[in-house]
Design a protein around this motif. Structure first.
Motif, PDB file in Angstrom:
ATOM      1  N   ARG A   1      10.651  -3.284  -0.809  1.00  0.00           N
ATOM      2  CA  ARG A   1      10.895  -4.328  -1.824  1.00  0.00           C
ATOM      3  C   ARG A   1      11.666  -5.493  -1.221  1.00  0.00           C
ATOM      4  O   ARG A   1      11.343  -6.655  -1.465  1.00  0.00           O
TER       5      ARG A   1
ATOM      6  N   GLU B   1      10.250  -9.313  -0.917  1.00  0.00           N
ATOM      7  CA  GLU B   1      10.976 -10.411  -1.562  1.00  0.00           C
ATOM      8  C   GLU B   1      11.378 -11.491  -0.560  1.00  0.00           C
ATOM      9  O   GLU B   1      11.366 -12.677  -0.883  1.00  0.00           O
TER      10      GLU B   1
ATOM     11  N   ARG C   1       7.909 -13.441   0.241  1.00  0.00           N
ATOM     12  CA  ARG C   1       7.061 -14.011  -0.806  1.00  0.00           C
ATOM     13  C   ARG C   1       7.159 -15.530  -0.782  1.00  0.00           C
ATOM     14  O   ARG C   1       8.220 -16.086  -0.504  1.00  0.00           O
TER      15      ARG C   1
ATOM     16  N   ASP D   1       0.306 -14.599  -3.095  1.00  0.00           N
ATOM     17  CA  ASP D   1       1.495 -13.773  -3.230  1.00  0.00           C
ATOM     18  C   ASP D   1       1.342 -12.559  -2.319  1.00  0.00           C
ATOM     19  O   ASP D   1       0.245 -12.271  -1.832  1.00  0.00           O
TER      20      ASP D   1
ATOM     21  N   GLN E   1       2.319  -8.401  -2.160  1.00  0.00           N
ATOM     22  CA  GLN E   1       2.751  -7.257  -2.952  1.00  0.00           C
ATOM     23  C   GLN E   1       2.581  -5.985  -2.142  1.00  0.00           C
ATOM     24  O   GLN E   1       2.093  -6.021  -1.011  1.00  0.00           O
TER      25      GLN E   1
END
Length: 115
Positions: A16, A20, A23, A33, A35
């Motif tokens: 994560r 982040e 991104r 984006d 993911q």
């Protein structure tokens, strides 16, 4: 065998943070984006963007995959070739931690993950 809830939490946290940090800015995210998903014992990172000829259709473009081998406590690292199949990443086929796997993505001397 799927990751346990504890393993999933432990492995998901650095992923994560990695996502982040990389991104694009919020105003660009509808067009591009990054993911991830965790399925079974694998973590897969991918780009999300509208299809070129059909912008209402959202497509995913794989970046990398790591599969946890519990018996050896290693992560096998994969990249998707033009044949649309996952192949072992030869410069470094394994990592001992998720953080090491993410570091391999950043180094990538062959440009397999981010081109």
């Amino acid at each position: 065998m799927a990751l346990s809830e504890h393993e999933r939490y432990r492995f998901e946290k650095p992923v994560r943070a990695y996502i982040e940090a990389r991104r694009p800015p919020p105003h660009i995210r509808p067009e591009l984006d990054i993911q991830y998903r965790i399925e079974g014992q694998s973590i897969e990172l991918f780009e999300v963007r509208p299809a070129y000829k059909h912008p209402a259709e959202i497509i995913e473009h794989p970046i990398a995959k790591a599969t946890y081998v519990r018996s050896k406590e290693i992560w096998k690292i994969y990249w998707m070739r033009a044949d649309l199949k996952w192949h072992r990443y030869e410069p470094q086929a394994t990592a001992s931690t998720v953080e090491e796997f993410l570091g391999v993505l950043d180094q990538d001397p062959y440009g397999c993950f981010y081109g």
